[in-house]
Structure formats: structure tokens, C-alpha cells
Design a protein around this motif. Sequence first.
Motif, mmCIF file in Angstrom:
data_model
loop_
_atom_site.group_PDB
_atom_site.id
_atom_site.type_symbol
_atom_site.label_atom_id
_atom_site.label_comp_id
_atom_site.label_asym_id
_atom_site.label_seq_id
_atom_site.Cartn_x
_atom_site.Cartn_y
_atom_site.Cartn_z
ATOM 1 N N ALA A 1 0.832 -1.202 0.000
ATOM 2 C CA ALA A 1 0.000 0.000 0.000
ATOM 3 C C ALA A 1 0.867 1.252 0.000
ATOM 4 O O ALA A 1 2.034 1.229 0.381
ATOM 5 N N ASP A 2 0.268 2.373 -0.434
ATOM 6 C CA ASP A 2 0.860 3.715 -0.334
ATOM 7 C C ASP A 2 2.116 3.900 -1.173
ATOM 8 O O ASP A 2 3.046 4.610 -0.794
ATOM 9 N N THR A 3 2.146 3.284 -2.337
ATOM 10 C CA THR A 3 3.250 3.472 -3.277
ATOM 11 C C THR A 3 2.660 3.593 -4.670
ATOM 12 O O THR A 3 1.473 3.896 -4.816
ATOM 13 N N LEU A 4 3.452 3.384 -5.709
ATOM 14 C CA LEU A 4 2.964 3.321 -7.085
ATOM 15 C C LEU A 4 4.072 2.746 -7.963
ATOM 16 O O LEU A 4 5.233 2.683 -7.542
ATOM 17 N N VAL B 1 9.750 6.015 1.379
ATOM 18 C CA VAL B 1 9.940 6.032 -0.077
ATOM 19 C C VAL B 1 11.418 6.302 -0.344
ATOM 20 O O VAL B 1 11.934 7.373 -0.017
ATOM 21 N N LEU B 2 12.096 5.322 -0.938
ATOM 22 C CA LEU B 2 13.526 5.444 -1.204
ATOM 23 C C LEU B 2 13.790 6.107 -2.552
ATOM 24 O O LEU B 2 14.703 6.931 -2.667
ATOM 25 N N THR B 3 13.020 5.732 -3.566
ATOM 26 C CA THR B 3 13.089 6.371 -4.881
ATOM 27 C C THR B 3 11.667 6.680 -5.309
ATOM 28 O O THR B 3 10.871 5.768 -5.543
ATOM 29 N N ALA B 4 11.343 7.958 -5.390
ATOM 30 C CA ALA B 4 9.964 8.363 -5.666
ATOM 31 C C ALA B 4 9.674 8.400 -7.158
ATOM 32 O O ALA B 4 10.536 8.751 -7.964
ATOM 33 N N SER B 5 8.456 8.056 -7.514
ATOM 34 C CA SER B 5 7.985 8.207 -8.888
ATOM 35 C C SER B 5 7.757 9.690 -9.181
ATOM 36 O O SER B 5 7.355 10.452 -8.298
ATOM 37 N N PRO B 6 7.964 10.110 -10.431
ATOM 38 C CA PRO B 6 7.616 11.488 -10.790
ATOM 39 C C PRO B 6 6.119 11.767 -10.666
ATOM 40 O O PRO B 6 5.704 12.923 -10.678
ATOM 41 N N ASP B 7 5.319 10.719 -10.545
ATOM 42 C CA ASP B 7 3.877 10.887 -10.382
ATOM 43 C C ASP B 7 3.455 10.991 -8.918
ATOM 44 O O ASP B 7 2.259 11.143 -8.640
ATOM 45 N N ARG B 8 4.404 10.920 -8.005
ATOM 46 C CA ARG B 8 4.062 11.098 -6.586
ATOM 47 C C ARG B 8 3.897 12.583 -6.295
ATOM 48 O O ARG B 8 4.647 13.416 -6.781
#
Length: 409
Positions: free
Chosen positions: A34-37, A62-69
Motif C-alpha cells: 500500500a501507499d506506493t505506485l 519512499v527510497l526512490t519516488a515516482s515522478p507521479d508522486r
Amino acid sequence: MGEHVGAELELEVSNVAHGGVFVTRHEGRVVFVADTLPGERVRARVVDDAHDRFWRADTIAVLTASPDRQEHVWAEAAVDRAPGERAGGAEFGHIRPGRQRELKRQVLEENLRRMAGVDRPVPVAALPGPEDGTGWRTRVRLHADEDGRVGPYAARSHRVVEVADLPLATEGIRAVAPLGHRLPGAQGVQLIHPSTGGARLLPAGEDAGEAITERVGEREFRLDAGGFWQVHVAAAATLSDAVSRAVDGQLFDPAAANLDLYGGVGLLAAAVGDRFGPSTRITSVESSPRATEHAHENLADWVGATAVTARVDRYLSRLAGSASKAERARLQRGTVVLDPPRSGAGKDVVRSLAALGPAQLIYVACDPVALARDLGALVRNGYEVTSLEGFDLFPNTHHVEAVAALVRT
């Protein structure tokens, strides 16, 4: 509790799954997080290892975030809070709105392809409202714990968490919500904001005998204050329009035995009647006696419209088993609109519809898996899907609405 519960894992997230969670693998085992993408690398804590085939985990960093976060639209649901303290009901609030709709489209299409053999694009349209997907909820239920503290449930639990705001709700609901108050002995409260009359607060599970009026375009609908109505401020108008458009006018017979199943207070029956005129014959079938009473009133403009209190499965079973030859002919020329609960219509209803063989079906669904299961059964029983549309009726959540049209082949 299994031996792996509480373990922390570093995971590369690969895909979205139904239910507002995301998919990754750890040492060959599927993990739902949960809570990722997709595209993120996260640290997650295992919360369920009871299944042989998969585990469940919550993102804790979150260690490496998506640009969509994006920054979560609801601070009390954000990943920087402990998982057990995150408010539920906004599980996509950390994802930019366009990507949310893309993920919902993907879930719809994958389930339809896998379960129904329907391989076609299903765009998910945004509804009118703020771009960030806030301010749309016209119905909110808050719970009270044994100490009287009021709030939503924490995500994936029945534990009440206190919050300072309800950003998905309308301004009216936010103004009357008893946040920060205590309600000793209460189960909770329902907050409603109809399109006429302003927001109000009701005891949980009660409507105090009060009737309200909802306006859709130029038409008004009466219903109990605690009765079912579409939650998004623009949903009733959006679905009315979608259902009206989905009906094939060349197949529609106003004199046939047309049906509106799970009809509530008559919203979608009225959409059909408005398109095809006052002589339209249509029967709304609804299990709630109070909703049926209101439907009688709301459908009074159509001389051939009526409302019946019955469980849909039993109503259709009786029709399939006892209809005369003339009644069957009217049913076979008919159009059936159905808007079942989240669990879908189910095998008994699908079996009866297949036996009755109406000319066309308009299926309104709020669960991709239930929709795909039922469409698959209908396709196997001689129907063809002719159109599919998706609607983002629940921004910042994983839920998505779809309207499918089917014709008898």
C-alpha cells in the motif's frame, strides 16, 4: 501472526493491483504494498504473511519516488505517518490525478481482458470539480470509538483515528463535521450534503424520517436523508447522461418490458424516460421499500413507469419461471439497466437475464472485478459488449465507475 510479520523489506514496485495496492516481488513471492505506485523503490513492513502465495505490506519510507508522486491531499493519510495512524479512504491521494485515472484504466482493462475476454480501451474520464480531486464527497460517515472519539477508520482497519480535516468532502460537510469532539455512547455520525437544503448531520444508521431533495439538471428526486444517492457531487448527472447515451435508440422499444434493476429512487429509469418520452414503459426494481415509495413519486412523469419492491434475483427468477409467451416477447424487446452493489449482479441474476434475453443491457458498475465476472458470463450467454466508458467518480481513491452496453447477438 506469522514469523515474517513486522519484517522490513526493500522493494521495487512494478504494477498496480485491484483494491488500491501495488505489486512487487520479494525472493520470488508476490507482495502487495500500500501507499506506493509503479516505478518506486520503497521500504515496506510486512503486515500479513498468512497466505502461501502472497504477503501484504505497508510502505514506511519512499527510497526512490515516482515522478507521479505528489504531496498527499490528506495530511492524515500520508506515508510519513505510522501505517496504523493513516486515515482510510484516500489511498490514491499521493498520486497525481492524471496518473490515478491511468492506473484505474489499467485495472479495468486488465480485468475485462482476463475475466471477460473483452479487449478494448476503457478511458476513465474526470468529473467536474477541482483538479486535485478534493471537495466532491456529499456523503461521509464518521465513526466513534468506545471513548467517544470521532473520525474515519484507519486504512484497512476498524480503528478510529482523529483527523483535523476531511479534504475529499464538500465545504458544507467540512463545516458541520464534529471533528475534535467526543460523542460518548454513539456509533458515529452520517454527514450529508444534498444539492438542495445545505449540509446536515445524522446519527449513524438513521435518517430520522427526514426526506431530502436532490436536483439533477432540471429534475428533482426525493429520497430519505439516510438513503442511497451517488456520492460525488457530479455523479448523478454524469451517470444519467452516460446511461442515456449508452442505450441504442434503434433497439429501444418504449412499449417493451423495460427494466431498471437495483433502481433506488429512480435516477436511471428517469434518464431513460427523459430520452424516450412520457409513454416510456419501465419498471424500477429495488429491495428497499422506502426507496421504492420515493421512486413512485419521482417517476410520476411517465405514464408507463412503475416501481416494485423486490430483491432483484427473486424478481427475475419469477419472471424467468412464470412469464407468459406475450410477456416473454415484451421482455425480449426490452432494455434492462442494472446498477448493482459493489459485489455485482452475480450468477443468479446473470442466469435469469440470459434466460429472459432482453435486446440490450446497460450495466453500471463500481467494481472492475465484479463487472468483468458478470460481463464474461453474459458474453458466454449470447451477449456482445458494444461500448464501455470509465468515470472517475471517486478521485484520490482506487474506486472507479464503468458503464457497459451489451446487445443480444
